[in-house]
Each structure stands twice: as C-alpha cells, then as structure tokens.
Design a protein around this motif. Structure first.
Motif, PDB file in Angstrom:
ATOM      1  N   THR A  29       1.065  -1.079   0.204  1.00 29.88           N
ATOM      2  CA  THR A  29       0.081   0.364  -0.297  1.00 29.88           C
ATOM      3  C   THR A  29       0.996   1.437  -0.016  1.00 29.88           C
ATOM      4  O   THR A  29       0.567   2.112  -0.878  1.00 29.88           O
ATOM      5  CB  THR A  29      -0.596   0.292   1.524  1.00 29.88           C
ATOM      6  N   LEU A  30       1.569   1.446   0.991  1.00 32.03           N
ATOM      7  CA  LEU A  30       2.536   2.334   0.770  1.00 32.03           C
ATOM      8  C   LEU A  30       3.124   2.440  -0.574  1.00 32.03           C
ATOM      9  O   LEU A  30       3.916   3.525  -0.429  1.00 32.03           O
ATOM     10  CB  LEU A  30       3.817   2.002   2.044  1.00 32.03           C
ATOM     11  N   VAL A  32       2.216   1.730  -3.057  1.00 33.70           N
ATOM     12  CA  VAL A  32       1.458   2.079  -4.321  1.00 33.70           C
ATOM     13  C   VAL A  32       1.486   3.745  -4.027  1.00 33.70           C
ATOM     14  O   VAL A  32       1.054   4.643  -4.962  1.00 33.70           O
ATOM     15  CB  VAL A  32      -0.079   1.378  -4.325  1.00 33.70           C
ATOM     16  N   ILE A  33       0.961   3.840  -2.752  1.00 33.32           N
ATOM     17  CA  ILE A  33       1.110   5.797  -2.727  1.00 33.32           C
ATOM     18  C   ILE A  33       2.804   6.192  -3.195  1.00 33.32           C
ATOM     19  O   ILE A  33       1.754   7.545  -3.580  1.00 33.32           O
ATOM     20  CB  ILE A  33       0.518   5.965  -0.967  1.00 33.32           C
ATOM     21  N   LEU A  34       3.038   6.014  -2.799  1.00 35.40           N
ATOM     22  CA  LEU A  34       4.239   6.798  -3.113  1.00 35.40           C
ATOM     23  C   LEU A  34       4.432   6.935  -4.924  1.00 35.40           C
ATOM     24  O   LEU A  34       5.375   7.829  -5.453  1.00 35.40           O
ATOM     25  CB  LEU A  34       5.007   6.464  -2.525  1.00 35.40           C
ATOM     26  N   VAL A  36       1.607   6.689  -7.171  1.00 35.48           N
ATOM     27  CA  VAL A  36       1.121   7.884  -7.652  1.00 35.48           C
ATOM     28  C   VAL A  36       1.272   9.114  -7.246  1.00 35.48           C
ATOM     29  O   VAL A  36       1.111   9.914  -8.081  1.00 35.48           O
ATOM     30  CB  VAL A  36      -0.472   7.346  -6.685  1.00 35.48           C
ATOM     31  N   VAL A  37       2.045   9.005  -6.442  1.00 37.78           N
ATOM     32  CA  VAL A  37       2.635  11.147  -5.475  1.00 37.78           C
ATOM     33  C   VAL A  37       3.348  10.877  -6.753  1.00 37.78           C
ATOM     34  O   VAL A  37       3.164  12.314  -6.987  1.00 37.78           O
ATOM     35  CB  VAL A  37       2.612  10.911  -4.839  1.00 37.78           C
TER      36      VAL A  37
END
Length: 74
Positions: A29-30, A32-34, A36-37
């Motif tokens: 999850t971390l 994927v978030i990084l 996308v950012v």
C-alpha cells in the motif's frame, strides 16, 4: 523451527487466519501511494516545463519564412 508438510491442511487450519506472510498489504500500500504521488508529480513538472518552453518560443514571434534565413532556436 517448524516445517510444513502439507500446505492445504496448514492454510485451512483455524489457527491460520488472514495472509500467509506477515505484514501483507502494508508495504504494498505504501509503495502504491508513493508511486501515484511520483506519477502525478512527474506530470505536473513536465507540464510546467513544456508550457514554459512553449511560451518562451511564442514570445519570439517567429514568422512563417524565418526558417529560410536560418534563424536559431526555431
């Protein structure tokens, strides 16, 4: 150290609840978030640099025949 001889019996046991390996989903999850950012930031920086370059070229107001006179920065 315990060994598993039959995975089907092991994974269907009542003691095994949830994911097979610990921390499943937290690191992914971390990442994927990084990702996308980073992806959105890359698009913003690219759009800014391209629009600045195009506006710089538009300020020079090249004519239709300027390329015939070998004007640089065409």
């Amino acid at each position: 150290m315990a060994t598993v001889t039959n995975w089907i019996d092991h994974l269907s046991a009542k003691e095994v609840v949830g994911a097979v390996y610990p921390g499943a989903g937290s690191t992914e999850t971390l990442l994927v978030i990084l990702g996308v950012v980073f992806w959105i930031g890359w698009h913003v920086l690219t759009a800014r640099s391209e629009s600045e370059k195009l506006s710089r070229l538009a300020r020079k107001r090249h004519g239709a025949n300027d390329h015939k006179r070998n004007i640089t920065d065409w």
